[in-house]
Design a protein around this motif. Structure first.
Motif, PDB file in Angstrom:
ATOM      1  N   CYS A 160       0.820  -1.218   0.000  1.00 22.66           N
ATOM      2  CA  CYS A 160       0.000   0.000   0.000  1.00 22.66           C
ATOM      3  C   CYS A 160       0.857   1.274   0.000  1.00 22.66           C
ATOM      4  CB  CYS A 160      -0.973  -0.010   1.179  1.00 22.66           C
ATOM      5  SG  CYS A 160      -0.237   0.486   2.752  1.00 22.66           S
ATOM      6  N   GLU A 161       0.221   2.396  -0.304  1.00 22.56           N
ATOM      7  CA  GLU A 161       0.962   3.656  -0.402  1.00 22.56           C
ATOM      8  C   GLU A 161       1.521   4.090   0.941  1.00 22.56           C
ATOM      9  OE1 GLU A 161      -1.157   6.671  -2.514  1.00 22.56           O
ATOM     10  OE2 GLU A 161      -1.389   5.374  -4.275  1.00 22.56           O
ATOM     11  N   ASP A 162       0.771   3.820   2.012  1.00 17.43           N
ATOM     12  CA  ASP A 162       1.268   4.151   3.356  1.00 17.43           C
ATOM     13  C   ASP A 162       2.577   3.431   3.632  1.00 17.43           C
ATOM     14  OD1 ASP A 162      -0.556   5.924   4.162  1.00 17.43           O
ATOM     15  OD2 ASP A 162      -1.655   4.584   5.534  1.00 17.43           O
ATOM     16  N   CYS A 163       2.592   2.123   3.348  1.00 17.11           N
ATOM     17  CA  CYS A 163       3.802   1.335   3.599  1.00 17.11           C
ATOM     18  C   CYS A 163       4.935   1.816   2.703  1.00 17.11           C
ATOM     19  CB  CYS A 163       3.532  -0.154   3.398  1.00 17.11           C
ATOM     20  SG  CYS A 163       2.560  -0.854   4.758  1.00 17.11           S
ATOM     21  N   GLN A 164       4.620   2.135   1.457  1.00 15.09           N
ATOM     22  CA  GLN A 164       5.660   2.648   0.546  1.00 15.09           C
ATOM     23  C   GLN A 164       6.302   3.907   1.109  1.00 15.09           C
ATOM     24  OE1 GLN A 164       4.485   2.911  -3.642  1.00 15.09           O
ATOM     25  NE2 GLN A 164       3.076   1.224  -3.313  1.00 15.09           N
ATOM     26  N   ARG A 165       5.457   4.764   1.701  1.00 17.04           N
ATOM     27  CA  ARG A 165       5.981   6.018   2.281  1.00 17.04           C
ATOM     28  C   ARG A 165       6.821   5.767   3.515  1.00 17.04           C
ATOM     29  NH1 ARG A 165       1.241   8.556   0.667  1.00 17.04           N
ATOM     30  NH2 ARG A 165       0.148   7.822   2.506  1.00 17.04           N
ATOM     31  N   LYS A 166       6.496   4.675   4.245  1.00 19.41           N
ATOM     32  CA  LYS A 166       7.201   4.415   5.507  1.00 19.41           C
ATOM     33  C   LYS A 166       8.574   3.772   5.312  1.00 19.41           C
ATOM     34  CE  LYS A 166       3.154   3.988   8.438  1.00 19.41           C
ATOM     35  NZ  LYS A 166       2.106   2.996   8.714  1.00 19.41           N
ATOM     36  N   VAL A 167       8.870   3.333   4.095  1.00 16.16           N
ATOM     37  CA  VAL A 167      10.177   2.713   3.846  1.00 16.16           C
ATOM     38  C   VAL A 167      11.277   3.729   4.141  1.00 16.16           C
ATOM     39  CG1 VAL A 167      11.699   1.769   2.061  1.00 16.16           C
ATOM     40  CG2 VAL A 167       9.285   1.133   2.106  1.00 16.16           C
ATOM     41  N   GLN A 168      12.254   3.308   4.950  1.00 21.03           N
ATOM     42  CA  GLN A 168      13.354   4.218   5.289  1.00 21.03           C
ATOM     43  C   GLN A 168      14.479   4.068   4.266  1.00 21.03           C
ATOM     44  OE1 GLN A 168      14.359   4.104   9.583  1.00 21.03           O
ATOM     45  NE2 GLN A 168      12.570   2.778   9.794  1.00 21.03           N
ATOM     46  N   VAL A 169      14.403   4.886   3.229  1.00 20.98           N
ATOM     47  CA  VAL A 169      15.406   4.832   2.164  1.00 20.98           C
ATOM     48  C   VAL A 169      16.754   5.286   2.737  1.00 20.98           C
ATOM     49  CG1 VAL A 169      16.059   5.813  -0.062  1.00 20.98           C
ATOM     50  CG2 VAL A 169      13.688   5.175   0.372  1.00 20.98           C
ATOM     51  N   LEU A 170      17.806   4.527   2.436  1.00 20.48           N
ATOM     52  CA  LEU A 170      19.123   4.856   3.000  1.00 20.48           C
ATOM     53  C   LEU A 170      19.714   6.101   2.358  1.00 20.48           C
ATOM     54  CD1 LEU A 170      20.820   1.376   3.463  1.00 20.48           C
ATOM     55  CD2 LEU A 170      20.126   2.992   5.226  1.00 20.48           C
ATOM     56  N   LYS A 171      20.241   6.954   3.215  1.00 21.39           N
ATOM     57  CA  LYS A 171      20.804   8.230   2.737  1.00 21.39           C
ATOM     58  C   LYS A 171      22.277   8.321   3.148  1.00 21.39           C
ATOM     59  CE  LYS A 171      16.905  10.327   1.391  1.00 21.39           C
ATOM     60  NZ  LYS A 171      15.752  10.281   2.269  1.00 21.39           N
ATOM     61  N   PRO A 172      23.088   9.065   2.407  1.00 18.18           N
ATOM     62  CA  PRO A 172      24.483   9.262   2.809  1.00 18.18           C
ATOM     63  C   PRO A 172      24.550   9.928   4.184  1.00 18.18           C
ATOM     64  CG  PRO A 172      24.037  10.167   0.612  1.00 18.18           C
ATOM     65  CD  PRO A 172      22.725   9.790   1.198  1.00 18.18           C
ATOM     66  N   PRO A 173      25.687   9.832   4.885  1.00 15.47           N
ATOM     67  CA  PRO A 173      26.925   9.213   4.405  1.00 15.47           C
ATOM     68  C   PRO A 173      26.889   7.676   4.433  1.00 15.47           C
ATOM     69  CG  PRO A 173      27.208   9.959   6.678  1.00 15.47           C
ATOM     70  CD  PRO A 173      25.834  10.393   6.248  1.00 15.47           C
ATOM     71  N   LEU A 174      27.516   7.091   3.398  1.00 14.95           N
ATOM     72  CA  LEU A 174      27.625   5.637   3.283  1.00 14.95           C
ATOM     73  C   LEU A 174      29.066   5.292   2.924  1.00 14.95           C
ATOM     74  CD1 LEU A 174      24.601   5.104   0.842  1.00 14.95           C
ATOM     75  CD2 LEU A 174      24.528   4.794   3.320  1.00 14.95           C
ATOM     76  N   CYS A 175      29.546   4.183   3.420  1.00 12.24           N
ATOM     77  CA  CYS A 175      30.876   3.714   3.003  1.00 12.24           C
ATOM     78  C   CYS A 175      30.873   3.622   1.469  1.00 12.24           C
ATOM     79  CB  CYS A 175      31.190   2.346   3.612  1.00 12.24           C
ATOM     80  SG  CYS A 175      32.627   1.550   2.862  1.00 12.24           S
ATOM     81  N   PRO A 176      31.825   4.269   0.778  1.00 14.38           N
ATOM     82  CA  PRO A 176      31.793   4.278  -0.688  1.00 14.38           C
ATOM     83  C   PRO A 176      31.885   2.883  -1.309  1.00 14.38           C
ATOM     84  CG  PRO A 176      33.833   5.283   0.155  1.00 14.38           C
ATOM     85  CD  PRO A 176      32.929   5.050   1.333  1.00 14.38           C
ATOM     86  N   HIS A 177      32.439   1.913  -0.581  1.00  8.73           N
ATOM     87  CA  HIS A 177      32.570   0.575  -1.144  1.00  8.73           C
ATOM     88  C   HIS A 177      31.353  -0.311  -0.805  1.00  8.73           C
ATOM     89  CE1 HIS A 177      35.645  -2.785  -2.301  1.00  8.73           C
ATOM     90  NE2 HIS A 177      34.449  -3.013  -2.771  1.00  8.73           N
ATOM     91  N   CYS A 178      31.119  -0.546   0.487  1.00  6.80           N
ATOM     92  CA  CYS A 178      30.081  -1.518   0.868  1.00  6.80           C
ATOM     93  C   CYS A 178      28.735  -0.874   1.193  1.00  6.80           C
ATOM     94  CB  CYS A 178      30.543  -2.370   2.046  1.00  6.80           C
ATOM     95  SG  CYS A 178      30.488  -1.502   3.624  1.00  6.80           S
ATOM     96  N   GLY A 179      28.676   0.469   1.257  1.00  7.23           N
ATOM     97  CA  GLY A 179      27.400   1.124   1.503  1.00  7.23           C
ATOM     98  C   GLY A 179      26.942   1.108   2.949  1.00  7.23           C
ATOM     99  N   GLU A 180      27.806   0.696   3.869  1.00  4.71           N
ATOM    100  CA  GLU A 180      27.442   0.697   5.293  1.00  4.71           C
ATOM    101  C   GLU A 180      27.119   2.141   5.712  1.00  4.71           C
ATOM    102  OE1 GLU A 180      27.161  -1.751   7.517  1.00  4.71           O
ATOM    103  OE2 GLU A 180      27.678  -0.961   9.486  1.00  4.71           O
ATOM    104  N   PRO A 181      25.932   2.361   6.300  1.00  3.91           N
ATOM    105  CA  PRO A 181      25.560   3.726   6.674  1.00  3.91           C
ATOM    106  C   PRO A 181      26.453   4.294   7.772  1.00  3.91           C
ATOM    107  CG  PRO A 181      23.655   2.246   6.719  1.00  3.91           C
ATOM    108  CD  PRO A 181      24.872   1.390   6.596  1.00  3.91           C
ATOM    109  N   GLY A 182      26.628   5.614   7.734  1.00  7.63           N
ATOM    110  CA  GLY A 182      27.325   6.304   8.819  1.00  7.63           C
ATOM    111  C   GLY A 182      28.809   6.516   8.588  1.00  7.63           C
ATOM    112  N   PHE A 183      29.310   6.183   7.384  1.00  9.07           N
ATOM    113  CA  PHE A 183      30.748   6.360   7.113  1.00  9.07           C
ATOM    114  C   PHE A 183      30.953   7.328   5.946  1.00  9.07           C
ATOM    115  CE2 PHE A 183      30.541   2.341   9.320  1.00  9.07           C
ATOM    116  CZ  PHE A 183      31.603   2.431  10.204  1.00  9.07           C
ATOM    117  N   GLU A 184      31.793   8.337   6.169  1.00 11.62           N
ATOM    118  CA  GLU A 184      32.102   9.305   5.106  1.00 11.62           C
ATOM    119  C   GLU A 184      33.132   8.723   4.135  1.00 11.62           C
ATOM    120  OE1 GLU A 184      30.900  12.327   4.659  1.00 11.62           O
ATOM    121  OE2 GLU A 184      29.984  12.914   6.572  1.00 11.62           O
ATOM    122  N   SER A 185      34.028   7.868   4.671  1.00 12.04           N
ATOM    123  CA  SER A 185      35.051   7.240   3.826  1.00 12.04           C
ATOM    124  C   SER A 185      35.004   5.731   4.088  1.00 12.04           C
ATOM    125  CB  SER A 185      36.418   7.813   4.155  1.00 12.04           C
ATOM    126  OG  SER A 185      36.663   7.659   5.535  1.00 12.04           O
TER     127      SER A 185
END
Ligand SMILES: [Zn+2]
Ligand SMILES: [Zn+2]
Length: 243
Positions: free
Chosen positions: A34-59
């Motif tokens: 549903c649209e409500d659930c679609q809106r509730k998805v927490q899309v990952l935002k930077p900063p992310l490790c540039p290689h593995c994408g682990e959140p919270g890392f600038e490098s």
């Protein structure tokens, strides 16, 4: 959208009209996601490790510095939390193929935004034993429509597991790497010279994806990029998802 993607989308729309589904996130009747659930998805935002994408890392994160993963880059669309957590559980245990199609649509835009030069899609396979128990690979339920929408070849048999690994749940980062070491083999005929997009449902440390990427590179793939629907927090290793 390719013709096949339109047909696939239309097919699920028609089935839903005949047999009204429930939302995989909240249980509401009338829609698969549903649209409500679609809106509730927490899309990952930077900063992310540039290689593995682990959140919270600038490098580069410490893990990538110590054990550089075999893939060129890994990115996850969202945080592994509700409603995605509940939805992925449905994909895995309820064979909710229409939900896979709905989630694939979100991934299409995400993958396009990454601008990776990928030429073919390869899903992370189950072991033979798991496949026989479950009857389907939950990753295929969204990786296949993703390939249709992106207009890329879907190489469902490019990878196979060489053994039945134990669940990664409850293992440390080191144990996870050991557990999936050399657990995959790739078909050279299908992957040689190609830039591959490897697809999985959830990444935690990325060790499974790195092991699979390694097998693809050994078989002659030119590069391997990896994308998942969700990223579990590796700080809470031992999370609840049995990949
Ligand atoms: Zn919902
Ligand atoms: Zn990293």
């Amino acid at each position: 959208m390719t013709v096949q993607a339109h047909l696939y989308h239309w097919l699920w729309g028609t089935l839903d009209a005949l047999f009204p589904p429930r939302c995989a996130g909240c249980g509401r009747e009338g829609t698969r996601w549903c649209e409500d659930c679609q809106r509730k998805v927490q899309v990952l935002k930077p900063p992310l490790c540039p290689h593995c994408g682990e959140p919270g890392f600038e490098s580069l994160c410490p893990s990538c510095r110590q054990h550089p993963p075999a893939f060129t880059q890994l990115r996850a669309w969202s945080l592994y939390a509700d409603p995605i957590r509940t939805a992925l559980h449905q994909l895995k245990y309820r064979r909710n193929l229409g939900l896979g199609e709905a989630l694939a649509l979100s991934l299409v835009d995400f993958v396009r935004s990454l601008n990776w030069p990928v030429e073919a899609i390869v899903p992370i396979p189950l072991s033979q034993k798991r496949y026989q128990e479950r009857g389907y690979n939950q990753v295929a339920t969204f990786a296949y429509p993703l390939a249709l929408h992106l207009g890329l070849p879907y190489l469902g048999h490019a990878l196979h597991r060489t053994r039945d690994t134990r669940s990664q749940v409850g293992l440390s980062a080191h144990e996870r790497r050991e557990n999936v070491h050399n657990a995959f083999q790739a078909r050279e005929k299908l992957v040689r010279g190609k830039q591959i997009l490897l697809v999985d449902d959830v990444a935690t440390t990325g060790s499974t994806l790195s092991s699979a990427a390694n097998a693809l590179l050994i078989a002659g793939a030119q590069a391997v990029y990896a994308v998942t629907l969700a990223r579990a927090n590796s700080l809470s290793l031992g999370g609840t998802y049995d990949a």
